[in-house]
Design an enzyme around this catalytic site. Structure first.
Site, mmCIF file in Angstrom:
data_model
loop_
_atom_site.group_PDB
_atom_site.id
_atom_site.type_symbol
_atom_site.label_atom_id
_atom_site.label_comp_id
_atom_site.label_asym_id
_atom_site.label_seq_id
_atom_site.Cartn_x
_atom_site.Cartn_y
_atom_site.Cartn_z
ATOM 1 N N HIS A 1 0.841 -1.192 0.000
ATOM 2 C CA HIS A 1 0.000 0.000 0.000
ATOM 3 C C HIS A 1 0.880 1.246 0.000
ATOM 4 C CE1 HIS A 1 -3.961 -1.851 1.779
ATOM 5 N NE2 HIS A 1 -3.469 -2.554 0.769
ATOM 6 N N GLU B 1 0.847 4.059 1.707
ATOM 7 C CA GLU B 1 1.292 4.594 2.995
ATOM 8 C C GLU B 1 2.421 3.744 3.574
ATOM 9 O OE1 GLU B 1 -1.731 3.728 2.007
ATOM 10 O OE2 GLU B 1 -3.292 4.958 2.916
ATOM 11 N N CYS C 1 -5.988 2.472 5.364
ATOM 12 C CA CYS C 1 -6.629 1.264 5.875
ATOM 13 C C CYS C 1 -6.034 0.913 7.238
ATOM 14 C CB CYS C 1 -6.406 0.123 4.886
ATOM 15 S SG CYS C 1 -4.740 -0.576 4.969
ATOM 16 N N CYS D 1 -2.220 0.120 7.250
ATOM 17 C CA CYS D 1 -1.357 1.299 7.135
ATOM 18 C C CYS D 1 -1.419 2.153 8.397
ATOM 19 C CB CYS D 1 -1.744 2.111 5.910
ATOM 20 S SG CYS D 1 -1.351 1.231 4.385
HETATM 21 ZN ZN ZN Z 1 -3.297 0.488 3.500
#
Ligand code: ZN
Length: 156
Positions: free
Chosen positions: A52, A54, A82, A85
């Site tokens: 992801h 982040e 999310c 993260c």
């Molecule tokens: Zn994430």
């Protein structure tokens, strides 16, 4: 630079990322007005469900500073982070988190699907009740990465 300007940069990165085959998300870590870590969603490119934006930005920032302590840094994300993260952000002790597009906005406006993400999100406390402030900033083009993603799904 104002929070909205940093976020606009992540939105541009997210749009470009979709155009090059990635997901509609980007993030940066900023310290004293300088970007020390960048990331874009690479899950399908790398076949890595943890790639992801982040998380990659936090990894790069920690590598840049040679530390796991980002307490004097700000995480900016084009989309609402999310739980994974958010967990990485907490592990890195990042000082503040700002994001542009809310999950619900992306879903309602463009149909961007992520039932697992929504499930996780529903388990969390509201942003203003958390120990690390987690704040949405209204940005004009916050949905642009998702509109770009929508174009790619219409082509299939
Ligand atoms: Zn994430």
């Amino acid at each position: 630079m104002a929070h909205e300007q940093w976020l606009s940069l992540t939105i541009e990165m997210a749009v470009d990322n979709v155009k090059s085959g990635g997901g509609p998300f980007a993030a940066i870590v900023v310290r004293d007005g300088n970007i020390i870590g960048k990331g874009t969603n690479q899950i399908h490119v790398l076949h890595d469900p943890s790639a992801h934006a982040e998380l990659l930005a936090i990894r790069e920032a920690c590598a840049t500073l040679q530390t796991i302590d980002l307490s004097d840094c700000i995480l900016y994300a084009s989309g609402e982070p999310c739980p994974m993260c958010l967990g990485a952000a907490y592990w890195s002790s990042v000082g503040q988190i700002y994001y542009a597009c809310g999950k619900q906005d992306a879903l309602e406006e463009t149909g961007f699907p992520n039932p697992l993400d929504r499930y996780f999100t529903d388990q969390k406390l509201p942003g203003d009740h958390r120990l690390v402030p987690f704040i949405q900033v209204t940005c004009q083009h916050a949905l642009a990465p998702f509109y770009e993603w929508q174009k790619t799904t219409e082509q299939k």
